[in-house]
Motif scaffolding. Structure first.
Motif, PDB file in Angstrom:
ATOM      1  N   ALA A   1     -26.156 115.653  31.331  1.00 21.84           N
ATOM      2  CA  ALA A   1     -27.122 116.240  30.400  1.00 21.84           C
ATOM      3  C   ALA A   1     -26.704 116.091  28.942  1.00 21.84           C
ATOM      4  CB  ALA A   1     -27.321 117.720  30.733  1.00 21.84           C
ATOM      5  N   ALA A   2     -25.549 115.526  28.691  1.00 23.17           N
ATOM      6  CA  ALA A   2     -25.076 115.374  27.310  1.00 23.17           C
ATOM      7  C   ALA A   2     -25.982 114.418  26.543  1.00 23.17           C
ATOM      8  CB  ALA A   2     -23.646 114.857  27.309  1.00 23.17           C
ATOM      9  N   PRO A   3     -26.319 114.733  25.297  1.00 18.67           N
ATOM     10  CA  PRO A   3     -27.172 113.852  24.486  1.00 18.67           C
ATOM     11  C   PRO A   3     -26.511 112.487  24.279  1.00 18.67           C
ATOM     12  CG  PRO A   3     -26.925 116.019  23.467  1.00 18.67           C
ATOM     13  CD  PRO A   3     -25.926 115.947  24.567  1.00 18.67           C
ATOM     14  N   PRO A   4     -27.306 111.453  24.048  1.00 21.80           N
ATOM     15  CA  PRO A   4     -26.733 110.123  23.768  1.00 21.80           C
ATOM     16  C   PRO A   4     -25.816 110.184  22.547  1.00 21.80           C
ATOM     17  CG  PRO A   4     -29.095 109.973  24.190  1.00 21.80           C
ATOM     18  CD  PRO A   4     -28.782 111.431  24.081  1.00 21.80           C
ATOM     19  N   GLY A   5     -24.758 109.421  22.593  1.00 22.21           N
ATOM     20  CA  GLY A   5     -23.821 109.389  21.478  1.00 22.21           C
ATOM     21  C   GLY A   5     -22.817 110.519  21.503  1.00 22.21           C
ATOM     22  N   THR A   6     -22.684 111.182  22.656  1.00 18.96           N
ATOM     23  CA  THR A   6     -21.702 112.266  22.778  1.00 18.96           C
ATOM     24  C   THR A   6     -20.915 112.112  24.078  1.00 18.96           C
ATOM     25  OG1 THR A   6     -23.198 113.774  23.962  1.00 18.96           O
ATOM     26  CG2 THR A   6     -23.226 113.863  21.550  1.00 18.96           C
ATOM     27  N   GLU A   7     -19.777 112.776  24.126  1.00 21.95           N
ATOM     28  CA  GLU A   7     -19.005 112.883  25.364  1.00 21.95           C
ATOM     29  C   GLU A   7     -18.684 114.340  25.604  1.00 21.95           C
ATOM     30  OE1 GLU A   7     -15.145 111.171  25.367  1.00 21.95           O
ATOM     31  OE2 GLU A   7     -14.486 112.166  23.530  1.00 21.95           O
ATOM     32  N   THR A   8     -18.581 114.729  26.867  1.00 24.01           N
ATOM     33  CA  THR A   8     -18.304 116.122  27.195  1.00 24.01           C
ATOM     34  C   THR A   8     -17.145 116.215  28.178  1.00 24.01           C
ATOM     35  OG1 THR A   8     -19.959 116.062  28.959  1.00 24.01           O
ATOM     36  CG2 THR A   8     -20.669 116.915  26.825  1.00 24.01           C
ATOM     37  N   LYS A   9     -16.383 117.282  28.038  1.00 21.00           N
ATOM     38  CA  LYS A   9     -15.275 117.573  28.935  1.00 21.00           C
ATOM     39  C   LYS A   9     -15.331 119.049  29.305  1.00 21.00           C
ATOM     40  CE  LYS A   9     -13.483 113.418  28.513  1.00 21.00           C
ATOM     41  NZ  LYS A   9     -13.469 112.461  29.654  1.00 21.00           N
ATOM     42  N   VAL A  10     -15.089 119.348  30.576  1.00 21.76           N
ATOM     43  CA  VAL A  10     -15.103 120.730  31.058  1.00 21.76           C
ATOM     44  C   VAL A  10     -13.664 121.221  31.179  1.00 21.76           C
ATOM     45  CG1 VAL A  10     -15.795 122.300  32.912  1.00 21.76           C
ATOM     46  CG2 VAL A  10     -17.249 120.347  32.314  1.00 21.76           C
ATOM     47  N   GLY A  11     -13.376 122.321  30.498  1.00 26.54           N
ATOM     48  CA  GLY A  11     -12.031 122.878  30.528  1.00 26.54           C
ATOM     49  C   GLY A  11     -12.034 124.307  31.030  1.00 26.54           C
ATOM     50  N   GLY A  12     -10.917 124.980  30.826  1.00 27.48           N
ATOM     51  CA  GLY A  12     -10.767 126.347  31.308  1.00 27.48           C
ATOM     52  C   GLY A  12      -9.894 126.409  32.550  1.00 27.48           C
ATOM     53  N   VAL A  13      -9.564 127.628  32.958  1.00 30.14           N
ATOM     54  CA  VAL A  13      -8.651 127.834  34.082  1.00 30.14           C
ATOM     55  C   VAL A  13      -9.180 127.211  35.365  1.00 30.14           C
ATOM     56  CG1 VAL A  13      -7.663 129.592  35.602  1.00 30.14           C
ATOM     57  CG2 VAL A  13      -7.586 129.912  33.136  1.00 30.14           C
TER      58      VAL A  13
END
Length: 729
Positions: A496-508
């Motif tokens: 679902a990330a917009p074009p031109g972006t990258e996403t990473k999921v963090g947390g415990v």
């Protein structure tokens, strides 16, 4: 080589003892403090998504708000908070902010929960280096101040969060270590006194191993500092049982053979030199198997395992050196007084039970192979239900403030509110992130099943990185939350990330997901490497290519049986969610390595009897009769020391203690006592292939009577017939 070592140690016993004292004092005096960490994220390499998310967060929000401590407020009568209560909470929050506690950067009072059952004050603290206790000290100061701040207010308060949880965990670990140490010492005292009927041997063992443990801990701390190793807080408990349990085992191996040589008529010095020569190779091979198993952890991708491996290997190496040098030197100095006040060492016990077992296995080896093998296979079936957990199931402990506070929070807040997951979005085309796109993205994340709420917590100054706080409806350390993060949350966050972006999921929760991947990878690398190295040691010791193969089959069955029994007890009977994620690795190393110790002792005795001319069945009967008491005593002591870990009020230690203790019982009383000697009997002399070990031909050229009972007489490997009824043990 070991005969020469025995003669040197006995001949220069004062030199050996003084050298140990000087070297020990130098190591203890110069060793730094051993620092530990319980931050799971520090254990993962950089290629995992949770660590990449953490890096983005640190770069974009170097001073971002992340609560290290959470002050939880509820009413003592359990009723919802009133306006006056919330005003009092806000005032307390301002008081905490005004105190200027060490490392505290920001204090924020959150609004009451949806049903006004809970209100929190969030405390952000600066990052600290490993070993820095300042955040824990701040929590202690804050807890003291809160007592007066809520006095006569009708409010109940408690501090939880990472800093508070770590403080409580360290205090619990100290209590656990004390209980484990006390339980281990008491067990060793009782069992050694029963076995040898001599407090002198008991005191010698405890004092000797205590010195060894201090030297080992010093060398571990020096190595950790020199090579920048990180140690998990659980390693201290393991070190206690490894040093005292394994050390006592090796001393038992030595003392049983020493007593045997005395009963053959040798003087104390000659008896000890011969004992080191006879049993030294078996002890060294057994320790070598344990050491290479632990060093195989260097191949792990988890830093706490790569640190634990060398630490435990150092402990075993120091223990081995002491048992082949320091202990023989002390015993040869004391002579037969080491058995004071008992005089039982002078007389040969009949060892009727082990003699009967040996004769039974020798007569019907096939029956014992099938029976013991089926027992292990039946238990191993339980391993099919194994479920890993990455944090122990949280149960409210009235003595643990962070546990109580967390329980209170979850009465009116989503389970994931204690440790929200974070989603980091970063522009990859240099453009700023659009507000409309961010709003749409939040809506997409909210649609994920298992997500309770989503908020955009921060936007970087350059507008190119956004952080989203995702509160899950499940316990962030539980398997359900991990399934959410592993599956729909990460999938949606990426797609679902917009074009031109990258996403990473963090947390415990994301960290636990990645730890799971790392552990699965380690299973495929560490296990076969350790097995291959052990087989090489066995092949070198036995000069055989056949025996090492079925010995490893035996150990593999023992491992499966141990895992299955642990699953049955903790998951099926006690109803726990699963077993600690690294338990199979620890079990594999201890059960395989230490289980191999007992196999080595038994097979070395089988080979020794075969070399003296006994046939396969007679060698089996004699080996079980003579080595059986040693293995049984060693197994009981070592299993008991690991079982002492169950005294601690800690699920992880309890599971580890039971699993390893059960594995040692299987290794000593099923594998080494029945399965291995019975298999060796079935293989016959082919077990030693390509080395040929045949029956001894008497000088007269007459037929060799295999039923004659040899006994060592000259201290140099020669044997002579003895009177009927005499026995060795």
């Amino acid at each position: 080589m070991f005969s020469a070592l025995g003669r040197f140690v006995v001949g220069h016993r004062w030199l050996v003892i003084i050298s140990w004292l000087i070297a020990g004092a130098a190591v203890i005096a110069t060793a730094p403090a051993l620092t530990t960490t319980s931050d799971q994220a520090e254990f993962l390499p950089k290629q995992y998504e949770s660590i990449q998310a953490q890096k983005i967060q640190q770069e974009a929000f170097p001073k971002g708000f992340s609560p290290s401590a959470i002050v939880v407020f509820t009413r003592k009568d359990g009723e919802p908070l009133q306006k006056a209560d919330s005003a009092r909470v806000a005032k307390i929050g301002e008081s905490l902010k005004a105190e200027k506690y060490d490392k505290v950067e920001e204090v924020i009072t959150a609004p009451p929960s949806p049903h006004k059952k809970v209100q929190t004050v969030l405390v952000s603290m600066a990052d600290v280096k490993a070993g820095d206790k300042s955040r824990q000290h701040t929590v202690e100061d804050m807890r003291d101040d809160l007592k007066s701040l809520v006095k006569d207010s009708g409010l109940k308060t408690g501090v939880t969060g990472d800093a508070a949880t770590q403080l409580d965990a360290e205090e619990a670990a100290k209590r656990a270590d004390s209980l484990i140490f006390l339980g281990t010492i008491v067990l060793i005292i009782v069992l050694l006194t029963i076995i040898f009927r001599s407090p002198t041997i008991t005191i010698l063992t405890i004092v000797g191993i205590t010195l060894v443990s201090q030297v080992a801990n010093g060398l571990i701390a020096i190595s950790a500092k020199a090579f920048h190793l990180k140690a998990d807080s659980s390693v201290s408990s393991l070190l206690i049982v490894v040093l005292f349990g394994v050390g006592t085992d090796y001393i038992l191996f030595l003392m049983f053979r020493y007593r045997e040589r005395l009963r053959c008529g040798e003087d104390p010095k000659t008896a000890m030199a011969t004992a080191v020569g006879r049993v030294g190779e078996a002890i060294a091979s057994a320790a070598g198997a344990v050491i290479v198993c632990f060093l195989a952890l260097l191949l792990s991708s988890l830093s706490f395992l790569t640190s634990m491996g060398p630490a435990l290997a150092i402990a075993i190496a120091v223990t081995l050196l002491a048992c082949l040098t320091l202990i023989p030197a002390l015993v040869s100095l004391m002579g037969t007084k080491v058995f004071w006040p008992s005089k039982a060492w002078r007389h040969e016990p009949r060892a009727a039970r082990f003699g009967a077992i040996g004769r039974g296995v020798a007569r019907r080896p096939g029956l014992f192979v099938v029976g013991s093998g089926l027992l292990m296979v039946a238990l191993a079936v339980g391993a099919l239900g194994y479920q890993p957990v990455f944090a122990p199931e949280e149960k409210m402990d009235a003595s643990n403030e962070s546990s109580v506070a967390t329980h209170d929070m979850r009465e009116d807040l989503p389970a994931g509110s204690t440790n929200p997951s974070t989603v980091l979005m970063r522009s990859t085309n240099g453009e700023k992130l659009g507000q409309r796109e961010l709003k749409t993205y939040i809506g997409d994340l909210k649609k994920v099943e298992g997500v309770g709420s989503v908020t955009r917590s921060q936007l970087s100054k350059d507008g190119r990185t956004a952080e989203f706080s995702v509160v899950l409806t499940a316990d962030p350390a539980g398997n359900k939350a991990m399934d959410i993060v592993r599956g729909p949350l990460r999938t949606t966050a990426h797609e679902a990330a917009p074009p031109g972006t990258e996403t990473k999921v963090g947390g415990v929760t994301s960290v636990f997901v990645d730890i799971g991947k790392a552990v699965n990878r380690d299973f495929s690398v560490v296990f076969p490497t350790a097995a291959a190295l052990i087989m090489l040691i066995l092949a070198f010791l036995l000069r055989s290519l056949i025996a090492p193969v079925y010995l490893m089959v035996s150990v593999a069955l023992g491992f499966g049986a141990t895992l299955g029994a642990t699953v049955l007890l903790f998951q099926n009977i006690r109803g726990e969610a699963g077993l600690t994620f690294f338990l199979p690795v620890i079990m594999y190393l201890f059960v395989v390595a230490i289980g191999t110790d007992y196999n080595i002792l038994m097979v070395a005795r089988l080979r020794e009897e075969a070399k003296e001319g006994l046939g396969p069945r007679e060698a089996t009967a004699k080996s079980i009769q003579h080595a059986g008491p040693t293995i049984a005593a060693a197994g009981v002591i070592l299993a008991g020391t690991f079982a002492s870990m169950t005294l601690a009020n800690d699920v992880t230690l309890a599971q580890t203690g039971f699993a390893v203790a059960f594995g040692i019982v299987i290794a000593s009383f099923v594998m080494a006592m029945f399965f291995t000697p019975a298999l060796t009997t079935l293989f016959g002399r082919a077990a030693w292939w390509p080395r040929r070990i045949g029956p001894r031909v008497p000088p007269q050229g007459g037929p060799y009577q295999e039923e004659r009972q040899p006994v060592p007489a000259d201290g140099h490997g020669g044997y002579a017939p003895h009177r009927s009824g005499d026995r060795r043990d």
